[in-house]
Design a protein around this motif. Structure first.
Motif, PDB file in Angstrom:
ATOM      1  N   TYR A 291     -91.880  94.725  85.547  1.00 20.72           N
ATOM      2  CA  TYR A 291     -93.112  94.143  85.004  1.00 20.72           C
ATOM      3  C   TYR A 291     -92.854  92.871  84.199  1.00 20.72           C
ATOM      4  O   TYR A 291     -93.721  91.997  84.134  1.00 20.72           O
ATOM      5  N   ALA A 292     -91.675  92.732  83.617  1.00 22.85           N
ATOM      6  CA  ALA A 292     -91.333  91.464  82.958  1.00 22.85           C
ATOM      7  C   ALA A 292     -91.220  90.347  83.997  1.00 22.85           C
ATOM      8  O   ALA A 292     -91.642  89.209  83.753  1.00 22.85           O
ATOM      9  N   LEU A 293     -90.679  90.666  85.159  1.00 23.43           N
ATOM     10  CA  LEU A 293     -90.635  89.680  86.251  1.00 23.43           C
ATOM     11  C   LEU A 293     -92.034  89.370  86.759  1.00 23.43           C
ATOM     12  O   LEU A 293     -92.343  88.222  87.084  1.00 23.43           O
ATOM     13  N   ALA A 294     -92.892  90.388  86.821  1.00 16.61           N
ATOM     14  CA  ALA A 294     -94.284  90.143  87.235  1.00 16.61           C
ATOM     15  C   ALA A 294     -94.958  89.186  86.258  1.00 16.61           C
ATOM     16  O   ALA A 294     -95.653  88.250  86.679  1.00 16.61           O
ATOM     17  N   ALA A 295     -94.755  89.389  84.980  1.00 18.18           N
ATOM     18  CA  ALA A 295     -95.329  88.491  83.976  1.00 18.18           C
ATOM     19  C   ALA A 295     -94.769  87.079  84.134  1.00 18.18           C
ATOM     20  O   ALA A 295     -95.496  86.087  83.991  1.00 18.18           O
ATOM     21  N   ALA A 296     -93.495  86.981  84.476  1.00 17.71           N
ATOM     22  CA  ALA A 296     -92.860  85.671  84.644  1.00 17.71           C
ATOM     23  C   ALA A 296     -93.460  84.884  85.807  1.00 17.71           C
ATOM     24  O   ALA A 296     -93.432  83.648  85.801  1.00 17.71           O
ATOM     25  N   THR A 297     -94.017  85.579  86.798  1.00 14.05           N
ATOM     26  CA  THR A 297     -94.621  84.857  87.924  1.00 14.05           C
ATOM     27  C   THR A 297     -95.810  84.016  87.484  1.00 14.05           C
ATOM     28  O   THR A 297     -96.188  83.066  88.173  1.00 14.05           O
ATOM     29  N   VAL A 298     -96.403  84.362  86.348  1.00 15.81           N
ATOM     30  CA  VAL A 298     -97.512  83.573  85.799  1.00 15.81           C
ATOM     31  C   VAL A 298     -97.128  82.970  84.450  1.00 15.81           C
ATOM     32  O   VAL A 298     -97.974  82.658  83.621  1.00 15.81           O
ATOM     33  N   ASP A 299     -95.807  82.818  84.233  1.00 19.31           N
ATOM     34  CA  ASP A 299     -95.232  82.149  83.066  1.00 19.31           C
ATOM     35  C   ASP A 299     -95.613  82.807  81.735  1.00 19.31           C
ATOM     36  O   ASP A 299     -95.844  82.138  80.741  1.00 19.31           O
ATOM     37  N   VAL A 300     -95.688  84.133  81.743  1.00 18.91           N
ATOM     38  CA  VAL A 300     -96.026  84.885  80.534  1.00 18.91           C
ATOM     39  C   VAL A 300     -94.766  85.592  80.026  1.00 18.91           C
ATOM     40  O   VAL A 300     -94.158  86.367  80.769  1.00 18.91           O
ATOM     41  N   PRO A 301     -94.396  85.354  78.766  1.00 15.02           N
ATOM     42  CA  PRO A 301     -93.232  86.055  78.218  1.00 15.02           C
ATOM     43  C   PRO A 301     -93.601  87.453  77.734  1.00 15.02           C
ATOM     44  O   PRO A 301     -94.754  87.735  77.429  1.00 15.02           O
ATOM     45  N   VAL A 302     -92.616  88.313  77.680  1.00 25.36           N
ATOM     46  CA  VAL A 302     -92.773  89.618  77.036  1.00 25.36           C
ATOM     47  C   VAL A 302     -92.355  89.423  75.587  1.00 25.36           C
ATOM     48  O   VAL A 302     -91.217  89.035  75.322  1.00 25.36           O
ATOM     49  N   ILE A 303     -93.276  89.668  74.657  1.00 30.42           N
ATOM     50  CA  ILE A 303     -92.963  89.413  73.242  1.00 30.42           C
ATOM     51  C   ILE A 303     -92.694  90.685  72.459  1.00 30.42           C
ATOM     52  O   ILE A 303     -92.091  90.634  71.391  1.00 30.42           O
ATOM     53  N   ALA A 304     -93.143  91.837  72.962  1.00 31.41           N
ATOM     54  CA  ALA A 304     -92.923  93.095  72.253  1.00 31.41           C
ATOM     55  C   ALA A 304     -92.822  94.242  73.251  1.00 31.41           C
ATOM     56  O   ALA A 304     -93.515  94.257  74.261  1.00 31.41           O
ATOM     57  N   VAL A 305     -91.952  95.184  72.924  1.00 19.71           N
ATOM     58  CA  VAL A 305     -91.777  96.390  73.732  1.00 19.71           C
ATOM     59  C   VAL A 305     -91.698  97.567  72.773  1.00 19.71           C
ATOM     60  O   VAL A 305     -90.967  97.519  71.779  1.00 19.71           O
ATOM     61  N   THR A 306     -92.456  98.612  73.080  1.00 22.35           N
ATOM     62  CA  THR A 306     -92.417  99.820  72.267  1.00 22.35           C
ATOM     63  C   THR A 306     -92.135 101.005  73.167  1.00 22.35           C
ATOM     64  O   THR A 306     -92.452 100.991  74.352  1.00 22.35           O
ATOM     65  N   GLY A 307     -91.520 102.011  72.613  1.00 24.40           N
ATOM     66  CA  GLY A 307     -91.256 103.207  73.403  1.00 24.40           C
ATOM     67  C   GLY A 307     -89.952 103.850  73.011  1.00 24.40           C
ATOM     68  O   GLY A 307     -89.522 103.764  71.857  1.00 24.40           O
ATOM     69  N   ASP A 308     -89.303 104.465  74.000  1.00 29.32           N
ATOM     70  CA  ASP A 308     -88.079 105.203  73.686  1.00 29.32           C
ATOM     71  C   ASP A 308     -86.920 104.257  73.414  1.00 29.32           C
ATOM     72  O   ASP A 308     -86.978 103.055  73.697  1.00 29.32           O
TER      73      ASP A 308
END
Length: 156
Positions: free
Chosen positions: A28-45
């Motif tokens: 999903y980070a690669l999917a976001a990159a296809t529209v030039d969107v960075p991942v800024i936060a990740v929560t979870g395990d």
């Protein structure tokens, strides 16, 4: 090839993209990159947070639980909410990480838990059955990779 519970753990035994284990975070980070969107936060395990910190320099993470065999230990929901809100506020206010770099070519290998599932998915245009339980798809278009994964996971 093992990627625990990626997309559908009952269907997929493992997913690799360009020779590396493909977690949901990576996909999903690669999917976001296809529209030039960075991942800024990740929560979870703790595992996904550690992967995020390695994969995306500068990403904010919040460890809300950790796995212990078939069970988990988590922090209280009210504490999770507070920690997540604080981390996202810091992430939005700070310098953002860059979107992941997209490779020029993608080679997806999906290992299914059952041979019949792999065989049925091998009829997808461009897909190849490379073992009793493994299907491969190559493309220069990441959306083609995501489309195959959606197709493969939906029809089980």
């Amino acid at each position: 090839m093992r990627s625990p519970h990626t997309i559908n753990g009952r269907l997929f035994a493992g997913i690799e993209l360009n020779g590396e284990t493909a977690s949901e975070l990576r996909l999903y980070a690669l999917a976001a990159a296809t529209v030039d969107v960075p991942v800024i936060a990740v929560t979870g395990d703790s595992t996904v947070c550690a992967e995020a910190e390695k994969l995306i320099p500068g990403v904010m993470t919040v460890h809300t639980l950790s796995g212990h065999g078939p069970s988990v230990r988590s922090i209280a929901p009210s504490s999770s909410v507070q920690l997540i809100e604080e981390a996202v506020c810091r992430a939005v206010a700070s310098d953002r990480p860059l979107p992941l770099a997209l490779p020029d070519h993608f080679k997806l290998n999906v290992e299914f838990r059952h041979g019949a599932e792999a065989y049925a998915r091998s009829f997808y245009p461009g897909a190849k059955l490379i073992s009793d339980t493994e299907v491969e798809l190559e493309s220069d278009d990441y959306l083609a990779i995501l489309t195959f994964l959606r197709f493969a996971s939906k029809y089980s």
